[in-house]
Design an enzyme around this catalytic site. Structure first.
Site, PDB file in Angstrom:
ATOM      1  N   TYR A 166       0.814  -1.220   0.000  1.00 18.67           N
ATOM      2  CA  TYR A 166       0.000   0.000   0.000  1.00 18.67           C
ATOM      3  C   TYR A 166       0.849   1.272   0.000  1.00 18.67           C
ATOM      4  O   TYR A 166       0.311   2.369  -0.101  1.00 18.67           O
ATOM      5  CB  TYR A 166      -1.048  -0.002   1.119  1.00 18.67           C
ATOM      6  CG  TYR A 166      -0.577  -0.216   2.540  1.00 18.67           C
ATOM      7  CD1 TYR A 166       0.358   0.616   3.147  1.00 18.67           C
ATOM      8  CD2 TYR A 166      -1.137  -1.238   3.314  1.00 18.67           C
ATOM      9  CE1 TYR A 166       0.744   0.427   4.461  1.00 18.67           C
ATOM     10  CE2 TYR A 166      -0.752  -1.444   4.629  1.00 18.67           C
ATOM     11  CZ  TYR A 166       0.188  -0.602   5.201  1.00 18.67           C
ATOM     12  OH  TYR A 166       0.569  -0.791   6.505  1.00 18.67           O
ATOM     13  N   LYS A 181       5.542   4.135   4.977  1.00 20.45           N
ATOM     14  CA  LYS A 181       6.186   3.073   4.192  1.00 20.45           C
ATOM     15  C   LYS A 181       6.637   3.613   2.827  1.00 20.45           C
ATOM     16  O   LYS A 181       7.667   3.181   2.293  1.00 20.45           O
ATOM     17  CB  LYS A 181       5.230   1.890   3.994  1.00 20.45           C
ATOM     18  CG  LYS A 181       4.791   1.193   5.289  1.00 20.45           C
ATOM     19  CD  LYS A 181       5.838   0.256   5.815  1.00 20.45           C
ATOM     20  CE  LYS A 181       5.302  -0.631   6.935  1.00 20.45           C
ATOM     21  NZ  LYS A 181       6.349  -1.398   7.602  1.00 20.45           N
TER      22      LYS A 181
END
Ligand code: HXC
Length: 284
Positions: A166, A181
């Protein structure tokens, strides 16, 4: 404060490791530090590397999270140590790196520690955003920088970051984690280039859902969510933590010596496009 933890016993008995696809003693003489290395995926990576001969040093905030790995290491005769560490505290990381490198170079770093929970963006508090960005993005950079400096001084090393698909697909409910991330992915590619001349490789893995206590409690708290997730995985199952750990081990090993700045996805096809028709359906 960081401190050595010399606990030698614990109650939990993890499932035996499945047979390894790697040569025994592949990591003999190597020293690795793994953030969050006492639970979930971090623990599986710790176990696999230790079973292949590495000296494995784990770091986590909670001393209870050290017990299972230290107990297994003692029973198996693995070389291991555990250290209390909050990856959001740069000064503590610098102290720990000094302490660990006094005993020899640290050859590998796994930035695995993460914090995550599902929360709609409009309800996410500043503190919640900071907590996740602090652990995932700041923590990865702080560890990377401090261990990186010692690897530069020692002539090289290998780093592995744990991200999630994601980071590039996006996913409702985890704007904090996805943003962090994505930053870690950019860090991976940037430092792969910047530090190649120091013989440091920097790669990432992006596992899809796999069975672990942390993930199941936070990300699929009930059966409905889990069933929905499962329906989106072409392979029809979640990964096992040990499959993901083997994937990580390959990227840490010399077998991937020419791979750097790469992010390897391992998600059973979940993040790929599915087109407009069911698999096998013919267009009339
Ligand atoms: C909304 C929440 C929350 C929740 C915490 N907060 N949990 N908000 N929903 N479920 C808010 C708090 O109210 C607080 O906001 C702020 O976040 C900080 O919370 P603390 O508990 O004080 O912080 P801390 O002790 O640092 O805890 C960090 C944490 C925690 C991230 C919140 O959950 C944690 O450490 N988790 C680690 C384990 C984990 O999550 N593992 C799963 C990773 S799996 P205020 O406003 O009061 O300051 C993963 C892989 C995904 O990431 C891959 C999927 C495909």
């Amino acid at each position: 404060m960081t401190s050595n933890d010399s606990a030698t016993s614990g109650d939990s008995a993890p499932a035996p490791l499945p047979p390894s696809p790697f040569a025994p003693q592949l990591f003999q003489g190597k020293r690795v530090f793994i953030t969050g290395g006492g639970t979930g995926l971090g623990l599986e990576i710790s176990r696999r590397l230790a079973s292949l001969g590495a000296h494995v040093m784990i770091g986590s905030r909670n001393k209870d999270h050290h017990e299972s790995f230290l107990a297994e290491a003692k029973a198996e005769g693995w070389s291991a140590s555990a250290h209390v560490l909050d990856v959001r505290k740069l000064g503590d990381i610098a102290d720990l790196v000094r302490e660990l490198t006094a005993d020899g170079p640290v050859d590998m770093l796994v930035n695995n520690a993460a914090g995550n929970f599902v929360c709609p963006a409009e309800r996410l508090s500043e503190g919640a955003w900071r907590a996740v960005l602090g652990i995932v993005l700041d923590g990865t950079f702080y560890c990377t920088r401090e261990f990186g400096k010692s690897m530069i001084a020692n002539g090289g090393g290998v780093m592995l970051n744990v991200v999630a698909t994601y980071a590039w697909t996006g996913m409702p409910g985890v704007v904090h984690s996805a943003s962090a991330k994505a930053g870690v992915l950019a860090m991976t590619r940037t430092l792969a280039v910047e530090w190649a001349r120091h013989k440091i490789r920097v790669n990432a893995i992006a596992p899809g859902p796999f069975e672990s206590e942390g993930a199941s409690g936070n990300l699929w708290p009930d059966g409905d969510v889990k069933a929905r997730l499962m329906a989106g995985i072409p392979a029809g199952r979640f990964a096992t933590a040990s499959e993901v750990a083997d994937h990580a081990v390959w990227l840490l090993s010399g077998a991937s010596d020419y791979v750097t700045g790469e992010c390897f996805t391992m998600d059973g096809g979940a993040s790929l496009g599915r087109g407009m028709w069911e698999p096998g359906e013919r267009v009339r």
